[in-house]
Design a protein around this motif. Structure first.
Motif, mmCIF file in Angstrom:
data_model
loop_
_atom_site.group_PDB
_atom_site.id
_atom_site.type_symbol
_atom_site.label_atom_id
_atom_site.label_comp_id
_atom_site.label_asym_id
_atom_site.label_seq_id
_atom_site.Cartn_x
_atom_site.Cartn_y
_atom_site.Cartn_z
ATOM 1 N N ASP A 15 -24.311 9.114 3.936
ATOM 2 C CA ASP A 15 -25.115 10.238 3.472
ATOM 3 C C ASP A 15 -25.618 9.962 2.058
ATOM 4 O OD1 ASP A 15 -26.325 12.704 3.065
ATOM 5 O OD2 ASP A 15 -24.448 13.667 2.490
ATOM 6 N N ILE A 16 -26.780 9.338 1.987
ATOM 7 C CA ILE A 16 -27.353 8.960 0.696
ATOM 8 C C ILE A 16 -27.921 10.174 -0.023
ATOM 9 C CG2 ILE A 16 -29.230 7.644 -0.365
ATOM 10 C CD1 ILE A 16 -28.706 5.472 1.671
ATOM 11 N N VAL A 17 -28.450 11.131 0.722
ATOM 12 C CA VAL A 17 -29.070 12.301 0.109
ATOM 13 C C VAL A 17 -28.083 13.029 -0.793
ATOM 14 C CG1 VAL A 17 -30.187 14.526 0.588
ATOM 15 C CG2 VAL A 17 -30.716 12.536 1.997
ATOM 16 N N GLY A 18 -26.851 13.103 -0.390
ATOM 17 C CA GLY A 18 -25.824 13.757 -1.195
ATOM 18 C C GLY A 18 -25.505 13.012 -2.480
ATOM 19 N N GLN A 19 -25.951 11.783 -2.597
ATOM 20 C CA GLN A 19 -25.657 10.967 -3.774
ATOM 21 C C GLN A 19 -26.827 10.893 -4.753
ATOM 22 O OE1 GLN A 19 -22.586 9.903 -4.157
ATOM 23 N NE2 GLN A 19 -22.082 10.697 -2.130
ATOM 24 N N LEU A 20 -27.964 11.504 -4.406
ATOM 25 C CA LEU A 20 -29.165 11.377 -5.232
ATOM 26 C C LEU A 20 -28.972 11.866 -6.665
ATOM 27 C CD1 LEU A 20 -32.062 12.263 -2.769
ATOM 28 C CD2 LEU A 20 -31.480 10.043 -3.740
ATOM 29 N N GLY A 21 -28.220 12.936 -6.848
ATOM 30 C CA GLY A 21 -27.980 13.456 -8.207
ATOM 31 C C GLY A 21 -27.296 12.415 -9.081
ATOM 32 N N SER A 22 -26.257 11.795 -8.565
ATOM 33 C CA SER A 22 -25.542 10.768 -9.325
ATOM 34 C C SER A 22 -26.438 9.569 -9.598
ATOM 35 C CB SER A 22 -24.307 10.291 -8.553
ATOM 36 O OG SER A 22 -23.374 11.326 -8.428
ATOM 37 N N LEU A 23 -27.195 9.172 -8.587
ATOM 38 C CA LEU A 23 -28.079 8.021 -8.754
ATOM 39 C C LEU A 23 -29.128 8.286 -9.836
ATOM 40 C CD1 LEU A 23 -28.717 7.024 -5.012
ATOM 41 C CD2 LEU A 23 -27.079 6.042 -6.612
ATOM 42 N N LEU A 45 -32.748 2.817 -3.297
ATOM 43 C CA LEU A 45 -32.665 3.330 -1.928
ATOM 44 C C LEU A 45 -33.249 2.330 -0.937
ATOM 45 C CD1 LEU A 45 -33.557 7.074 -2.534
ATOM 46 C CD2 LEU A 45 -31.305 6.061 -2.145
ATOM 47 N N VAL A 46 -34.324 1.669 -1.322
ATOM 48 C CA VAL A 46 -34.908 0.652 -0.449
ATOM 49 C C VAL A 46 -33.913 -0.485 -0.244
ATOM 50 C CG1 VAL A 46 -36.713 -1.119 -0.298
ATOM 51 C CG2 VAL A 46 -37.303 1.203 -1.007
ATOM 52 N N ARG A 47 -33.308 -0.949 -1.346
ATOM 53 C CA ARG A 47 -32.343 -2.046 -1.229
ATOM 54 C C ARG A 47 -31.115 -1.609 -0.427
ATOM 55 N NH1 ARG A 47 -30.704 -5.744 -6.288
ATOM 56 N NH2 ARG A 47 -32.946 -6.088 -6.202
ATOM 57 N N ALA A 48 -30.657 -0.397 -0.636
ATOM 58 C CA ALA A 48 -29.495 0.098 0.114
ATOM 59 C C ALA A 48 -29.805 0.156 1.605
ATOM 60 C CB ALA A 48 -29.084 1.477 -0.397
ATOM 61 N N TYR A 49 -30.998 0.601 1.929
ATOM 62 C CA TYR A 49 -31.386 0.670 3.338
ATOM 63 C C TYR A 49 -31.464 -0.733 3.942
ATOM 64 C CZ TYR A 49 -33.928 1.586 7.599
ATOM 65 O OH TYR A 49 -34.302 1.631 8.907
ATOM 66 N N GLU A 50 -32.069 -1.656 3.200
ATOM 67 C CA GLU A 50 -32.198 -3.015 3.705
ATOM 68 C C GLU A 50 -30.840 -3.687 3.891
ATOM 69 O OE1 GLU A 50 -34.668 -4.733 0.684
ATOM 70 O OE2 GLU A 50 -36.516 -4.114 1.664
ATOM 71 N N ARG A 51 -29.886 -3.311 3.078
ATOM 72 C CA ARG A 51 -28.566 -3.965 3.123
ATOM 73 C C ARG A 51 -27.466 -3.028 3.613
ATOM 74 N NH1 ARG A 51 -29.337 -7.172 -2.558
ATOM 75 N NH2 ARG A 51 -31.162 -8.316 -1.853
ATOM 76 N N ARG A 52 -27.865 -2.025 4.364
ATOM 77 C CA ARG A 52 -26.886 -1.037 4.843
ATOM 78 C C ARG A 52 -25.782 -1.652 5.684
ATOM 79 N NH1 ARG A 52 -31.523 -0.720 7.561
ATOM 80 N NH2 ARG A 52 -31.529 -0.640 9.819
ATOM 81 N N LEU A 65 -23.593 2.588 -4.047
ATOM 82 C CA LEU A 65 -24.958 2.903 -4.457
ATOM 83 C C LEU A 65 -25.143 2.753 -5.967
ATOM 84 C CD1 LEU A 65 -25.633 5.996 -2.167
ATOM 85 C CD2 LEU A 65 -26.705 3.736 -1.995
ATOM 86 N N LEU A 66 -24.159 3.180 -6.747
ATOM 87 C CA LEU A 66 -24.259 3.032 -8.202
ATOM 88 C C LEU A 66 -24.272 1.558 -8.605
ATOM 89 C CD1 LEU A 66 -21.962 5.960 -9.376
ATOM 90 C CD2 LEU A 66 -24.460 5.837 -9.535
ATOM 91 N N ALA A 67 -23.548 0.740 -7.872
ATOM 92 C CA ALA A 67 -23.575 -0.708 -8.137
ATOM 93 C C ALA A 67 -24.965 -1.268 -7.845
ATOM 94 C CB ALA A 67 -22.520 -1.422 -7.297
ATOM 95 N N ILE A 68 -25.594 -0.768 -6.799
ATOM 96 C CA ILE A 68 -26.951 -1.211 -6.480
ATOM 97 C C ILE A 68 -27.915 -0.772 -7.585
ATOM 98 C CG2 ILE A 68 -28.871 -0.985 -4.855
ATOM 99 C CD1 ILE A 68 -26.805 -0.789 -2.611
#
Length: 183
Positions: A15-23, A45-52, A65-68
């Motif tokens: 659930d990436i949407v829930g992490q948008l605030g932190s990102l 988000l593009v890189r996370a999707y590509e490397r999910r 996600l924060l590491a990305i």
């Protein structure tokens, strides 16, 4: 039905949407600019999707996600430093360059025109070897001709350019004559 539940659980863990605030907060703290931060989050988000598929099931999605975000930011900084160094080097070289004299420009134009007036097969062979730096064998493979044919084309092209250079008119074709019939 069971498969649908498995997909819902998988998507819930991702659930990436829930992490948008932190990102966004972390991106803003890195970039110190809201527009750059939004671009950084987008690229993340593009890189996370590509490397999910590299995300470990049961892992900490937020930390991943924060590491990305961090890695994308570092990549951008390196790229900007590299670009700045290239621009600086170009500036140094540009300061040392001298505009070409008119004679040089005219001569270059003449050479270009002579090269472009060559037949296509000679021009392409000479281009691959003289300009692109390919070996004769590589150029022959690119064009799809035997090595000897390529060498012949290059030889004819160079001879034609030499004739143009010397200002000599192109050699006239030898006249054909009938041999053996004295009538």
């Amino acid at each position: 039905m069971l498969r649908k539940q498995g997909m819902k659980q998988s998507m819930a863990r991702f659930d990436i949407v829930g992490q948008l605030g932190s990102l966004r907060r972390y991106a803003r703290s890195l970039t110190r600019d809201s527009a750059d931060a939004e671009d950084l989050v987008h690229d993340t988000l593009v890189r996370a999707y590509e490397r999910r598929t590299t995300f470990r099931s049961g892992g900490n999605l937020r930390a991943w996600l924060l590491a990305i975000v961090h890695n994308v930011f570092i990549d951008r900084m390196r790229s900007r430093r590299s670009e700045a160094a290239r621009i600086e080097q170009v500036g140094l070289v540009a300061d040392q360059s001298v505009p070409a004299s008119q004679d040089h420009s005219v001569r270059l134009s003449q050479v270009r025109q002579a090269f472009l007036s060559l037949p296509e097969e000679q021009r392409s062979a000479l281009h691959l070897v003289a300009i692109e730096g390919l070996s004769y064998q590589q150029a022959a493979e690119v064009i799809g001709v035997p090595l000897g044919t390529l060498m012949s084309r290059i030889g004819r092209a160079r001879a034609a350019l030499r004739e143009m250079e010397e200002g000599a008119p192109p050699k006239a074709r030898p006249h054909l004559r009938i041999v053996g019939d004295d009538q």
